[in-house]
Scaffold this active site. Structure first.
Site, PDB file in Angstrom:
ATOM      1  N   LYS A  50       0.825  -1.212   0.000  1.00  0.00           N
ATOM      2  CA  LYS A  50       0.000   0.000   0.000  1.00  0.00           C
ATOM      3  C   LYS A  50       0.865   1.271   0.000  1.00  0.00           C
ATOM      4  O   LYS A  50       2.081   1.199   0.243  1.00  0.00           O
ATOM      5  CB  LYS A  50      -0.939  -0.038   1.213  1.00  0.00           C
ATOM      6  CG  LYS A  50      -1.978  -1.175   1.147  1.00  0.00           C
ATOM      7  CD  LYS A  50      -2.977  -1.054   2.302  1.00  0.00           C
ATOM      8  CE  LYS A  50      -4.046  -2.129   2.264  1.00  0.00           C
ATOM      9  NZ  LYS A  50      -5.064  -1.949   3.329  1.00  0.00           N
ATOM     10  N   TYR A  84     -12.409  -2.184  -3.872  1.00  0.00           N
ATOM     11  CA  TYR A  84     -12.938  -2.335  -2.512  1.00  0.00           C
ATOM     12  C   TYR A  84     -14.462  -2.240  -2.470  1.00  0.00           C
ATOM     13  O   TYR A  84     -15.035  -1.933  -1.410  1.00  0.00           O
ATOM     14  CB  TYR A  84     -12.309  -1.292  -1.581  1.00  0.00           C
ATOM     15  CG  TYR A  84     -10.918  -1.667  -1.091  1.00  0.00           C
ATOM     16  CD1 TYR A  84     -10.717  -2.785  -0.281  1.00  0.00           C
ATOM     17  CD2 TYR A  84      -9.810  -0.898  -1.418  1.00  0.00           C
ATOM     18  CE1 TYR A  84      -9.457  -3.133   0.179  1.00  0.00           C
ATOM     19  CE2 TYR A  84      -8.538  -1.233  -0.957  1.00  0.00           C
ATOM     20  CZ  TYR A  84      -8.369  -2.348  -0.160  1.00  0.00           C
ATOM     21  OH  TYR A  84      -7.124  -2.686   0.311  1.00  0.00           O
ATOM     22  N   PHE A 107     -15.715   3.280   6.969  1.00  0.00           N
ATOM     23  CA  PHE A 107     -14.334   3.649   6.642  1.00  0.00           C
ATOM     24  C   PHE A 107     -14.043   3.643   5.138  1.00  0.00           C
ATOM     25  O   PHE A 107     -12.900   3.854   4.728  1.00  0.00           O
ATOM     26  CB  PHE A 107     -13.348   2.720   7.376  1.00  0.00           C
ATOM     27  CG  PHE A 107     -13.529   1.252   7.072  1.00  0.00           C
ATOM     28  CD1 PHE A 107     -12.965   0.680   5.936  1.00  0.00           C
ATOM     29  CD2 PHE A 107     -14.268   0.436   7.925  1.00  0.00           C
ATOM     30  CE1 PHE A 107     -13.123  -0.668   5.658  1.00  0.00           C
ATOM     31  CE2 PHE A 107     -14.427  -0.917   7.658  1.00  0.00           C
ATOM     32  CZ  PHE A 107     -13.856  -1.470   6.515  1.00  0.00           C
ATOM     33  N   ARG A 144       2.712  -6.394   9.003  1.00  0.00           N
ATOM     34  CA  ARG A 144       1.999  -5.241   9.562  1.00  0.00           C
ATOM     35  C   ARG A 144       2.591  -4.818  10.909  1.00  0.00           C
ATOM     36  O   ARG A 144       2.678  -3.622  11.198  1.00  0.00           O
ATOM     37  CB  ARG A 144       0.503  -5.542   9.648  1.00  0.00           C
ATOM     38  CG  ARG A 144      -0.169  -5.406   8.263  1.00  0.00           C
ATOM     39  CD  ARG A 144      -1.562  -5.954   8.244  1.00  0.00           C
ATOM     40  NE  ARG A 144      -2.325  -5.520   7.074  1.00  0.00           N
ATOM     41  CZ  ARG A 144      -3.466  -6.078   6.687  1.00  0.00           C
ATOM     42  NH1 ARG A 144      -3.989  -7.096   7.371  1.00  0.00           N
ATOM     43  NH2 ARG A 144      -4.109  -5.625   5.620  1.00  0.00           N
ATOM     44  N   ASN A 159      -1.921   0.349   6.680  1.00  0.00           N
ATOM     45  CA  ASN A 159      -1.494  -0.946   7.238  1.00  0.00           C
ATOM     46  C   ASN A 159      -0.648  -1.775   6.274  1.00  0.00           C
ATOM     47  O   ASN A 159      -0.630  -2.998   6.336  1.00  0.00           O
ATOM     48  CB  ASN A 159      -2.683  -1.721   7.815  1.00  0.00           C
ATOM     49  CG  ASN A 159      -3.698  -2.133   6.772  1.00  0.00           C
ATOM     50  OD1 ASN A 159      -3.534  -1.814   5.597  1.00  0.00           O
ATOM     51  ND2 ASN A 159      -4.721  -2.840   7.194  1.00  0.00           N
ATOM     52  N   HIS A 219      -2.150  -5.317   1.411  1.00  0.00           N
ATOM     53  CA  HIS A 219      -3.425  -6.008   1.181  1.00  0.00           C
ATOM     54  C   HIS A 219      -3.102  -7.435   0.770  1.00  0.00           C
ATOM     55  O   HIS A 219      -2.123  -7.667   0.061  1.00  0.00           O
ATOM     56  CB  HIS A 219      -4.216  -5.336   0.045  1.00  0.00           C
ATOM     57  CG  HIS A 219      -5.345  -6.209  -0.464  1.00  0.00           C
ATOM     58  ND1 HIS A 219      -6.572  -6.237   0.145  1.00  0.00           N
ATOM     59  CD2 HIS A 219      -5.397  -7.126  -1.475  1.00  0.00           C
ATOM     60  CE1 HIS A 219      -7.349  -7.124  -0.485  1.00  0.00           C
ATOM     61  NE2 HIS A 219      -6.654  -7.670  -1.472  1.00  0.00           N
ATOM     62  N   GLU A 251      -9.317 -10.882  -7.929  1.00  0.00           N
ATOM     63  CA  GLU A 251      -8.417  -9.733  -7.720  1.00  0.00           C
ATOM     64  C   GLU A 251      -7.238  -9.783  -8.683  1.00  0.00           C
ATOM     65  O   GLU A 251      -6.778  -8.745  -9.167  1.00  0.00           O
ATOM     66  CB  GLU A 251      -7.940  -9.703  -6.255  1.00  0.00           C
ATOM     67  CG  GLU A 251      -9.084  -9.394  -5.288  1.00  0.00           C
ATOM     68  CD  GLU A 251      -8.650  -9.332  -3.828  1.00  0.00           C
ATOM     69  OE1 GLU A 251      -7.455  -9.572  -3.536  1.00  0.00           O
ATOM     70  OE2 GLU A 251      -9.518  -9.029  -2.986  1.00  0.00           O
TER      71      GLU A 251
HETATM   72  P1  GDP Z   1      -7.710  -6.965   5.425  1.00  0.00           P
HETATM   73  O1  GDP Z   1      -8.194  -8.113   4.582  1.00  0.00           O
HETATM   74  O2  GDP Z   1      -6.906  -7.407   6.629  1.00  0.00           O
HETATM   75  O3  GDP Z   1      -6.971  -5.914   4.636  1.00  0.00           O
HETATM   76  O4  GDP Z   1      -8.994  -6.254   6.036  1.00  0.00           O
HETATM   77  P2  GDP Z   1     -10.458  -5.969   5.426  1.00  0.00           P
HETATM   78  O5  GDP Z   1     -10.648  -6.627   4.103  1.00  0.00           O
HETATM   79  O6  GDP Z   1     -11.450  -6.246   6.512  1.00  0.00           O
HETATM   80  O7  GDP Z   1     -10.462  -4.391   5.213  1.00  0.00           O
HETATM   81  C1  GDP Z   1      -9.833  -3.801   4.096  1.00  0.00           C
HETATM   82  C2  GDP Z   1      -9.045  -2.598   4.558  1.00  0.00           C
HETATM   83  O8  GDP Z   1      -9.946  -1.613   5.068  1.00  0.00           O
HETATM   84  C3  GDP Z   1      -8.079  -2.877   5.713  1.00  0.00           C
HETATM   85  O9  GDP Z   1      -6.824  -3.342   5.299  1.00  0.00           O
HETATM   86  C4  GDP Z   1      -7.974  -1.530   6.378  1.00  0.00           C
HETATM   87  O10 GDP Z   1      -7.014  -0.704   5.707  1.00  0.00           O
HETATM   88  C5  GDP Z   1      -9.351  -0.948   6.169  1.00  0.00           C
HETATM   89  N1  GDP Z   1     -10.186  -1.178   7.365  1.00  0.00           N
HETATM   90  C6  GDP Z   1     -10.782  -2.338   7.755  1.00  0.00           C
HETATM   91  N2  GDP Z   1     -11.464  -2.185   8.893  1.00  0.00           N
HETATM   92  C7  GDP Z   1     -11.317  -0.886   9.233  1.00  0.00           C
HETATM   93  C8  GDP Z   1     -11.804  -0.100  10.316  1.00  0.00           C
HETATM   94  O11 GDP Z   1     -12.535  -0.564  11.200  1.00  0.00           O
HETATM   95  N3  GDP Z   1     -11.445   1.217  10.311  1.00  0.00           N
HETATM   96  C9  GDP Z   1     -10.656   1.763   9.347  1.00  0.00           C
HETATM   97  N4  GDP Z   1     -10.333   3.064   9.411  1.00  0.00           N
HETATM   98  N5  GDP Z   1     -10.167   1.048   8.304  1.00  0.00           N
HETATM   99  C10 GDP Z   1     -10.493  -0.256   8.261  1.00  0.00           C
END
Ligand code: GDP
Length: 137
Positions: free
Chosen positions: A9, A49, A57, A102, A112, A115, A126
């Site tokens: 990222k 996304y 978010f 991370r 973070n 992805h 993807e």
């Molecule tokens: P990942 O698969 O671990 O990347 O997580 P997810 O697919 O659930 O979410 C996609 C991305 O959205 C994450 O990598 C975070 O950057 C962001 N994200 C997810 N949950 C949150 C949240 O509760 N708050 C915020 N600000 N960002 C979030």
């Protein structure tokens, strides 16, 4: 051989840790089958996304993903999807196990570092989103 999508990222690209992150993959049996650095458009980030479109978010996530270039890869290896998720660590870097990408390179739940596809089925979609067949070797 199983394939999965990884994105380094904008925060990690800006920090100059592309090489250090790739080393985590190559040192743990994942091969780089495709790779490119690119600037996502807003439409790209919103489409990628889309599953999160209703989440509070979503706008922050899209803004962050277009804030600078990303480095996109296809990783290949035995159990590549799950192995990549293990190497990444938890979504919130404060909850990520020590030694994960991370924990070592991410600053916040938004910024973070990486992805990774979260299922083999999502991985296939993807990968198609970013790469054509002749770019995956
Ligand atoms: P990942 O698969 O671990 O990347 O997580 P997810 O697919 O659930 O979410 C996609 C991305 O959205 C994450 O990598 C975070 O950057 C962001 N994200 C997810 N949950 C949150 C949240 O509760 N708050 C915020 N600000 N960002 C979030």
């Amino acid at each position: 051989m199983e394939q999965t999508l990884s994105i380094i990222k904008p925060d990690a690209v800006a920090k100059g840790v592309i090489g250090k992150i790739i080393d985590r993959f190559e040192s743990n049996g994942l091969r780089i089958a495709a790779a490119k650095k690119m600037q996502l458009s807003r439409a790209d980030a919103e489409a990628f996304y889309a599953v999160h479109a209703a989440r509070p978010f979503f706008n922050d996530l899209v803004e962050f993903m277009i804030s600078g270039p990303v480095f996109v890869m296809v990783l290949e290896g035995k159990g590549a999807m799950a192995k990549n998720r293990d190497l990444m660590g938890a979504t919130n870097p404060q909850e990520a196990e020590p030694g994960t990408i991370r924990a070592d390179f991410a600053d916040s739940i938004d910024a973070n570092a990486v992805h990774g596809s979260d299922s083999v089925e999502n991985a296939a979609n993807e990968i198609k989103f970013f790469f054509s067949g002749r770019e995956i070797l």
